[in-house]
Design a protein around this motif. Structure first.
Motif, PDB file in Angstrom:
ATOM      1  N   LYS A   1       0.834  -1.212   0.000  1.00 14.36           N
ATOM      2  CA  LYS A   1       0.000   0.000   0.000  1.00 14.36           C
ATOM      3  C   LYS A   1       0.864   1.256   0.000  1.00 14.36           C
ATOM      4  O   LYS A   1       0.568   2.223  -0.707  1.00 14.36           O
ATOM      5  CB  LYS A   1      -0.943  -0.004   1.202  1.00 14.36           C
ATOM      6  CG  LYS A   1      -2.100  -0.957   1.045  1.00 14.36           C
ATOM      7  CD  LYS A   1      -3.024  -0.896   2.223  1.00 14.36           C
ATOM      8  CE  LYS A   1      -4.185  -1.864   2.026  1.00 14.36           C
ATOM      9  NZ  LYS A   1      -5.108  -1.857   3.148  1.00 14.36           N
ATOM     10  N   GLU A   2       1.928   1.256   0.799  1.00 14.44           N
ATOM     11  CA  GLU A   2       2.826   2.418   0.835  1.00 14.44           C
ATOM     12  C   GLU A   2       3.492   2.625  -0.520  1.00 14.44           C
ATOM     13  O   GLU A   2       3.630   3.747  -0.995  1.00 14.44           O
ATOM     14  CB  GLU A   2       3.884   2.238   1.926  1.00 14.44           C
ATOM     15  CG  GLU A   2       3.349   2.375   3.319  1.00 14.44           C
ATOM     16  CD  GLU A   2       4.375   2.027   4.378  1.00 14.44           C
ATOM     17  OE1 GLU A   2       5.547   1.743   4.032  1.00 14.44           O
ATOM     18  OE2 GLU A   2       4.001   2.030   5.564  1.00 14.44           O
ATOM     19  N   SER A   3       3.870   1.533  -1.163  1.00 15.12           N
ATOM     20  CA  SER A   3       4.496   1.613  -2.476  1.00 15.12           C
ATOM     21  C   SER A   3       3.516   2.182  -3.495  1.00 15.12           C
ATOM     22  O   SER A   3       3.880   3.024  -4.310  1.00 15.12           O
ATOM     23  CB  SER A   3       4.959   0.233  -2.906  1.00 15.12           C
ATOM     24  OG  SER A   3       5.408   0.247  -4.231  1.00 15.12           O
ATOM     25  N   GLN A   4       2.265   1.753  -3.418  1.00 21.20           N
ATOM     26  CA  GLN A   4       1.246   2.272  -4.332  1.00 21.20           C
ATOM     27  C   GLN A   4       1.008   3.759  -4.086  1.00 21.20           C
ATOM     28  O   GLN A   4       0.839   4.528  -5.025  1.00 21.20           O
ATOM     29  CB  GLN A   4      -0.063   1.502  -4.182  1.00 21.20           C
ATOM     30  CG  GLN A   4      -0.038   0.142  -4.800  1.00 21.20           C
ATOM     31  CD  GLN A   4      -1.328  -0.617  -4.575  1.00 21.20           C
ATOM     32  OE1 GLN A   4      -2.125  -0.257  -3.706  1.00 21.20           O
ATOM     33  NE2 GLN A   4      -1.535  -1.677  -5.347  1.00 21.20           N
ATOM     34  N   GLN A   5       0.993   4.176  -2.830  1.00 20.91           N
ATOM     35  CA  GLN A   5       0.779   5.589  -2.516  1.00 20.91           C
ATOM     36  C   GLN A   5       1.937   6.424  -3.039  1.00 20.91           C
ATOM     37  O   GLN A   5       1.722   7.497  -3.602  1.00 20.91           O
ATOM     38  CB  GLN A   5       0.629   5.794  -1.008  1.00 20.91           C
ATOM     39  CG  GLN A   5      -0.701   5.337  -0.477  1.00 20.91           C
ATOM     40  CD  GLN A   5      -0.803   5.523   1.023  1.00 20.91           C
ATOM     41  OE1 GLN A   5       0.201   5.706   1.697  1.00 20.91           O
ATOM     42  NE2 GLN A   5      -2.010   5.453   1.530  1.00 20.91           N
ATOM     43  N   ARG A   6       3.169   5.948  -2.893  1.00 18.63           N
ATOM     44  CA  ARG A   6       4.317   6.697  -3.406  1.00 18.63           C
ATOM     45  C   ARG A   6       4.256   6.776  -4.916  1.00 18.63           C
ATOM     46  O   ARG A   6       4.517   7.820  -5.506  1.00 18.63           O
ATOM     47  CB  ARG A   6       5.627   6.040  -2.969  1.00 18.63           C
ATOM     48  CG  ARG A   6       5.998   6.337  -1.537  1.00 18.63           C
ATOM     49  CD  ARG A   6       7.418   5.886  -1.267  1.00 18.63           C
ATOM     50  NE  ARG A   6       7.585   4.445  -1.482  1.00 18.63           N
ATOM     51  CZ  ARG A   6       7.593   3.539  -0.511  1.00 18.63           C
ATOM     52  NH1 ARG A   6       7.416   3.904   0.741  1.00 18.63           N
ATOM     53  NH2 ARG A   6       7.750   2.280  -0.783  1.00 18.63           N
ATOM     54  N   THR A   7       3.865   5.716  -5.563  1.00 14.75           N
ATOM     55  CA  THR A   7       3.756   5.720  -7.020  1.00 14.75           C
ATOM     56  C   THR A   7       2.675   6.686  -7.457  1.00 14.75           C
ATOM     57  O   THR A   7       2.855   7.476  -8.390  1.00 14.75           O
ATOM     58  CB  THR A   7       3.421   4.292  -7.534  1.00 14.75           C
ATOM     59  OG1 THR A   7       4.413   3.400  -7.095  1.00 14.75           O
ATOM     60  CG2 THR A   7       3.337   4.278  -9.045  1.00 14.75           C
ATOM     61  N   PHE A   8       1.562   6.654  -6.778  1.00 14.99           N
ATOM     62  CA  PHE A   8       0.461   7.537  -7.096  1.00 14.99           C
ATOM     63  C   PHE A   8       0.870   8.998  -6.892  1.00 14.99           C
ATOM     64  O   PHE A   8       0.604   9.839  -7.733  1.00 14.99           O
ATOM     65  CB  PHE A   8      -0.754   7.185  -6.226  1.00 14.99           C
ATOM     66  CG  PHE A   8      -1.944   8.072  -6.480  1.00 14.99           C
ATOM     67  CD1 PHE A   8      -2.688   7.947  -7.648  1.00 14.99           C
ATOM     68  CD2 PHE A   8      -2.303   9.035  -5.549  1.00 14.99           C
ATOM     69  CE1 PHE A   8      -3.772   8.775  -7.866  1.00 14.99           C
ATOM     70  CE2 PHE A   8      -3.382   9.864  -5.785  1.00 14.99           C
ATOM     71  CZ  PHE A   8      -4.130   9.730  -6.939  1.00 14.99           C
ATOM     72  N   LEU A   9       1.535   9.292  -5.781  1.00 14.10           N
ATOM     73  CA  LEU A   9       1.957  10.669  -5.517  1.00 14.10           C
ATOM     74  C   LEU A   9       2.987  11.142  -6.519  1.00 14.10           C
ATOM     75  O   LEU A   9       2.981  12.293  -6.932  1.00 14.10           O
ATOM     76  CB  LEU A   9       2.503  10.771  -4.086  1.00 14.10           C
ATOM     77  CG  LEU A   9       1.463  10.603  -2.975  1.00 14.10           C
ATOM     78  CD1 LEU A   9       2.165  10.589  -1.632  1.00 14.10           C
ATOM     79  CD2 LEU A   9       0.424  11.693  -3.035  1.00 14.10           C
ATOM     80  N   SER A  10       3.876  10.275  -6.953  1.00 16.28           N
ATOM     81  CA  SER A  10       4.894  10.706  -7.890  1.00 16.28           C
ATOM     82  C   SER A  10       4.306  10.974  -9.271  1.00 16.28           C
ATOM     83  O   SER A  10       4.790  11.804 -10.018  1.00 16.28           O
ATOM     84  CB  SER A  10       6.013   9.680  -7.976  1.00 16.28           C
ATOM     85  OG  SER A  10       5.519   8.477  -8.507  1.00 16.28           O
ATOM     86  N   LYS A  11       3.240  10.287  -9.624  1.00 16.93           N
ATOM     87  CA  LYS A  11       2.580  10.542 -10.917  1.00 16.93           C
ATOM     88  C   LYS A  11       1.870  11.880 -10.915  1.00 16.93           C
ATOM     89  O   LYS A  11       1.747  12.523 -11.946  1.00 16.93           O
ATOM     90  CB  LYS A  11       1.605   9.414 -11.236  1.00 16.93           C
ATOM     91  CG  LYS A  11       2.276   8.122 -11.628  1.00 16.93           C
ATOM     92  CD  LYS A  11       1.256   7.078 -11.988  1.00 16.93           C
ATOM     93  CE  LYS A  11       1.939   5.792 -12.394  1.00 16.93           C
ATOM     94  NZ  LYS A  11       0.978   4.754 -12.732  1.00 16.93           N
TER      95      LYS A  11
END
Length: 136
Positions: free
Chosen positions: A124-134
Motif C-alpha cells: 500500500k505504501e508503495s502504491q501511494q508513493r507511485t500515485f503521488l509521484s505521478k
C-alpha cells in the motif's frame, strides 16, 4: 450472589459458588474419591500408575482425575503418567492449556499473519508513493 442450578451429576438443586461445580452431596463423594486416588498414588510403587489404572483401583472417573490434575490437586511432576487434554487438540498434557505442538502451530500462524500484514502495508505504501509521484 449464588445462582441456584441443577447438579450436573445428580440433578439436585444447589446454590452454585466459585468453589464447587456440583452439589454438596456430590462434592463430598468426589472428595472421598479424591482421597482414595491420592492415597493410592502416594504409595511409591503406584506413582507411575496410568490414568486407567487409577480409575480401575479407585472408582474415580477419568474426567475427575483430569480435573484434579488440571486444578493442581494432583501434581503432574509427582505422578508423571497423569494429565489432562489439550484445549485445542485433545492430546494429554500436564501443564498449561495447550500442548507444545499447538503452541508451535499457533506461533507459526501468527508469524505468517504478521509477515502478510507487513507485506500488505509495504504494498500500500508503495502504491501511494507511485500515485503521488505521478501527480507531480
Amino acid at each position: 450472589m449464588n445462582e441456584v442450578v441443577d447438579c450436573p451429576r445428580c440433578g439436585e438443586l444447589y446454590a452454585q459458588n466459585a468453589f464447587r461445580d456440583v452439589c454438596p452431596k456430590c462434592s463430598r463423594s468426589e472428595e472421598a474419591l479424591y482421597q482414595a486416588a491420592y492415597t493410592f498414588l502416594r504409595k511409591r510403587e503406584n506413582r507411575a500408575a496410568t490414568l486407567e489404572r487409577v480409575v480401575e483401583v479407585t472408582g474415580a472417573s477419568e474426567e475427575m482425575i483430569q480435573k484434579w490434575v488440571k486444578k493442581g490437586r494432583l501434581q503432574a511432576r509427582q505422578f508423571p503418567n497423569l494429565g489432562y487434554p489439550c484445549d485445542r487438540c485433545g492430546a494429554i498434557i500436564q501443564a498449561g492449556k495447550v500442548c507444545n505442538n499447538c503452541i508451535e502451530e499457533l506461533e507459526s500462524s501468527l508469524k505468517l499473519h504478521d509477515r502478510e500484514q507487513a507485506f500488505e502495508r509495504e504494498r500500500k505504501e508503495s502504491q501511494q508513493r507511485t500515485f503521488l509521484s505521478k501527480r507531480s
